[in-house]
Design a protein around this motif. Sequence first.
Motif, short mmCIF file in Angstrom:
data_model
loop_
_atom_site.label_atom_id
_atom_site.label_comp_id
_atom_site.label_asym_id
_atom_site.label_seq_id
_atom_site.Cartn_x
_atom_site.Cartn_y
_atom_site.Cartn_z
N TRP A 172 0.83 -1.20 0.00
CA TRP A 172 0.00 0.00 0.00
C TRP A 172 0.86 1.25 0.00
N ALA A 219 0.49 4.85 8.68
CA ALA A 219 1.75 4.15 8.40
C ALA A 219 1.49 2.66 8.59
N PRO A 257 -6.38 10.58 1.56
CA PRO A 257 -5.50 9.41 1.50
C PRO A 257 -4.87 9.26 0.12
N TYR A 302 0.82 5.14 1.80
CA TYR A 302 0.24 5.74 3.00
C TYR A 302 0.23 7.26 2.87
N PRO A 303 -0.70 7.94 3.55
CA PRO A 303 -1.78 7.37 4.34
C PRO A 303 -2.83 6.68 3.47
N ALA A 304 -3.46 5.68 4.07
CA ALA A 304 -4.50 4.94 3.36
C ALA A 304 -5.78 4.93 4.19
#
Length: 362
Positions: free
Chosen positions: A127, A148, A278, A129-131
């Motif tokens: 991923w 994180a 995000p 980040y931010p997510a």
Amino acid sequence: MRTVLGIETSCDETAAAVVVDGRSALSNIVASQMTLHQAYGGVVPEIASRQHLDAIADVVARAVEPLDDGFRGLDGIAVTYGPGLVGALLVGLSYAKALALTLGVPFVGVHHIEGHMFSTTFEYGAWDYPALALIVSGGHTDLFHIAAPFAYERIGHTRDDAAGEAYDKTARRLGLGYPGGPILDRLARAGQPDHAPLVYRPPLIPDAPYDFSFSGLKTAVLRYIREHQVAPLPEGIHPEDISAQAPDSIRNLAASFQRAVVNTLVGVLERAIDAYHPRLVVTGGGVVCNTGLRQALADLAHRKGIEIRVPHPKYTTDNAAMIAAAGYARLARGERHDWSLEPAPSLRLGQVPAEHSRHFRA
Ligand code: KG4
Ligand code: ZN
């Protein structure tokens, strides 16, 4: 640490999978007990535990089949330890511990919802980040902000029913059987939502802009059924014949209900995207199979210019590949649990209870 076995027995699926490097699934075995519970209109805990006991050895053996060295090819074991049904969790956890002890490999307990978050990993990888993570299943409707890796902050949850539960209850009321999601989804595709207008607006809960609620929708559906005298399907129709036999009144109501659920979910997610900016949204959970929701998420991604990752349908409902992927991420950073780990039926993500935190060595 390369090859991890995942085990998942938190509800009514006995599942095991082998995942390499946290993202290639060599196997993904799911033995569903659904037909056993169908007669009761929901999952019966005692039946679930007994079925897990019967199925677990065979399911795990099938999962390790693709490995040249069989069990000896495993570097670690990951297992769901909560939340879920205590007796059901106990079967997978005990099996995982025994296997890890026998093989001399580390094992780690995984939160079921963290597993759902990792279900997009197989197609999309790591991923950014931010997510945000939107997890929508039969037991949960949760929204997380993830600043994180592993820093999960739950910013929203359902105040009453989970979205999948709303599907299941509505289906039961219409005589459509269990689980309700897939059948209502199929009927909704053949229905006209405007032909069954519901008195419903997605709720905005004061001081909790990212919370969900489906009880108002349940009431709206009930009122519609009463006022328009929508008769449930008679009992005894084979599940495969239901969608052919349902009248237009039920198809239209299914479409209208589905539109309301999707608008509720996507409305909250859109608010959170606007507030948190995000870089990525991940989704997971059985309801993410829903064709209406998948389309709405694609539209939202387009409108917002943001990536929204939706797992392949085979990884949306409960499976062990997602548990292995999440477990790999934890094992790879040195986390281990010891043999005293117990099932945690109401484990909250981001809030590891004190009695469990001492087991972490990372
Ligand atoms: O994630 P999951 O397999 O188990 C839980 O952790 O709860 O989700 C199961 C839920 C059930 O409520 C089922 O009705 C719902 O996911 N579901 C769907 C669809 N497929 C499964 N809901 C809406 N549309 C679908 N196509
Ligand atoms: Zn689940």
